[in-house]
Design a protein around this motif. Structure first.
Motif, PDB file in Angstrom:
ATOM      1  N   CYS A   1       1.445  -1.506   2.017  1.00 14.98           N
ATOM      2  CA  CYS A   1       1.741  -2.885   1.626  1.00 14.98           C
ATOM      3  C   CYS A   1       2.274  -3.651   2.825  1.00 14.98           C
ATOM      4  O   CYS A   1       2.954  -3.091   3.676  1.00 14.98           O
ATOM      5  CB  CYS A   1       2.762  -2.896   0.488  1.00 14.98           C
ATOM      6  SG  CYS A   1       3.342  -4.558   0.071  1.00 14.98           S
ATOM      7  N   GLU A   2       1.976  -4.958   2.847  1.00 16.55           N
ATOM      8  CA  GLU A   2       2.463  -5.805   3.937  1.00 16.55           C
ATOM      9  C   GLU A   2       3.985  -5.896   3.934  1.00 16.55           C
ATOM     10  O   GLU A   2       4.593  -6.298   4.904  1.00 16.55           O
ATOM     11  CB  GLU A   2       1.816  -7.189   3.860  1.00 16.55           C
ATOM     12  CG  GLU A   2       2.347  -8.176   2.817  1.00 16.55           C
ATOM     13  CD  GLU A   2       2.105  -7.766   1.348  1.00 16.55           C
ATOM     14  OE1 GLU A   2       1.341  -6.808   1.110  1.00 16.55           O
ATOM     15  OE2 GLU A   2       2.705  -8.406   0.462  1.00 16.55           O
TER      16      GLU A   2
ATOM     17  N   GLU B   1       3.138  -1.993  -7.290  1.00 15.90           N
ATOM     18  CA  GLU B   1       3.298  -3.338  -7.855  1.00 15.90           C
ATOM     19  C   GLU B   1       2.433  -3.420  -9.091  1.00 15.90           C
ATOM     20  O   GLU B   1       1.226  -3.252  -9.008  1.00 15.90           O
ATOM     21  CB  GLU B   1       2.845  -4.390  -6.852  1.00 15.90           C
ATOM     22  CG  GLU B   1       3.836  -4.571  -5.735  1.00 15.90           C
ATOM     23  CD  GLU B   1       3.398  -5.648  -4.753  1.00 15.90           C
ATOM     24  OE1 GLU B   1       2.434  -6.385  -5.049  1.00 15.90           O
ATOM     25  OE2 GLU B   1       4.037  -5.728  -3.698  1.00 15.90           O
TER      26      GLU B   1
HETATM   27 MO   LIG Z   1       1.405  -5.735  -0.933  1.00 15.16          MO
END
Ligand SMILES: [Mo]
Ligand SMILES: Nc1nc2c(c(=O)[nH]1)N[C@H]1C(S)=C(S)[C@@H](COP(=O)(O)O)O[C@H]1N2
Length: 257
Positions: free
Chosen positions: A137-138, A85
């Motif tokens: 990452c979630e 990201e």
């Molecule tokens: Mo994330």
């Protein structure tokens, strides 16, 4: 196992089992009081998921305070392109980037004997360490990379943290990103201030020139573009008092993996 270790373990087990059992049987208030007694209340315990957060944090801390995140071998490092990201970069960042980050500073203050302002060169002059660990990452994706940097514990040693300190709050040059960890994670041997990745400089997209790696917690706790650390015993005065920008958006302050 020594007697001391086994009695410590059984005490931990007792407390953890006790927390879960009292939550189920005697009501949630009792479990919360028990957690409070052992100083295991996370700063975001007040919301709708509050009690769940307390139980997760309290049991993890009692069972895994000293455990290590899994490390991988070189051959397991993820091949690019891996998920990533890249947040938009602000003007303050771009100015420092244009100067080759020569003016980038990491300031450290709060409950410390000697507040400091460190350049990247100064940070790089301390003995570096590396780890091959996973960013998760979630949202479900993950990748493995080699991270190079200086253990946060080394910097905390340098500034001499007061014994009453409980948390390290860390800030990005992007004001939307700040977070905190307790002393168990701050002093953990795998918690690094990183400036290198996979043998090169830490890329901008992955948080260069300086990122906090907390491999025992989920991706979003690994804040990019770190410029400031504050040591404190109370998180109430930061943002909405939840210990991080993440719980303000509904994510858990403690996100151990
Ligand atoms: Mo994330
Ligand atoms: N400053 C800053 N740090 C950040 C983010 C961000 O947008 N800005 N994203 C977080 C999230 S949600 C994840 S999953 C990881 C992603 O790390 P990566 O870009 O190296 O894959 O960085 C975290 N740190």
């Amino acid at each position: 196992m020594s007697e001391e270790t086994s009695s410590k373990l059984s005490r931990r087990k007792l407390i953890t089992t006790g927390l879960a059992a009292t939550a189920g049987v005697a009501g949630l208030g009792v479990a919360a009081r028990l957690a409070q007694r052992y100083g295991l209340i996370p700063p975001d315990h007040g919301g709708i998921y509050g009690l769940g957060e307390t139980l997760t944090y309290a049991s993890q801390r009692l069972l895994t305070r000293h455990s290590l995140a899994r490390e991988f071998s070189r051959s397991q490092i993820s091949k690019p392109p891996f998920p990533n990201e890249i947040p938009p970069l602000n003007e303050a960042y771009k100015r420092l980037q244009a100067g080759g980050f020569a003016d980038w500073r990491l300031t450290v203050n709060g409950m410390v004997a000697r507040p400091v302002s460190l350049s990247l060169d100064q940070l790089k002059s301390y003995p570096s360490q590396s780890q091959i660990t996973m960013v998760q990452c979630e949202e479900g994706w993950s990748y493995i990379a080699e991270w190079m940097g200086v253990p946060l514990a080394r910097v905390l040693e340098l500034v001499e943290v007061h014994p009453q300190a409980k948390y390290v709050v860390y800030f990005s040059i992007d004001p939307e990103w700040w977070d905190s960890i307790d002393m168990a994670d701050a002093l953990h041997p795998q918690t690094f201030l990183t400036y290198g990745m996979n043998g090169g400089e830490l890329p901008v997209g992955n948080g260069g020139p300086l990122r906090l790696r907390v491999p025992r917690q989920i991706g979003y706790k690994n804040v990019k573009f770190i410029t400031h650390l504050t040591v404190t015993d109370n998180l109430k005065s930061f943002g909405k008092g939840l210990g991080s920008a993440s719980p303000e958006g509904g994510y858990a302050w403690y996100a151990g993996i």
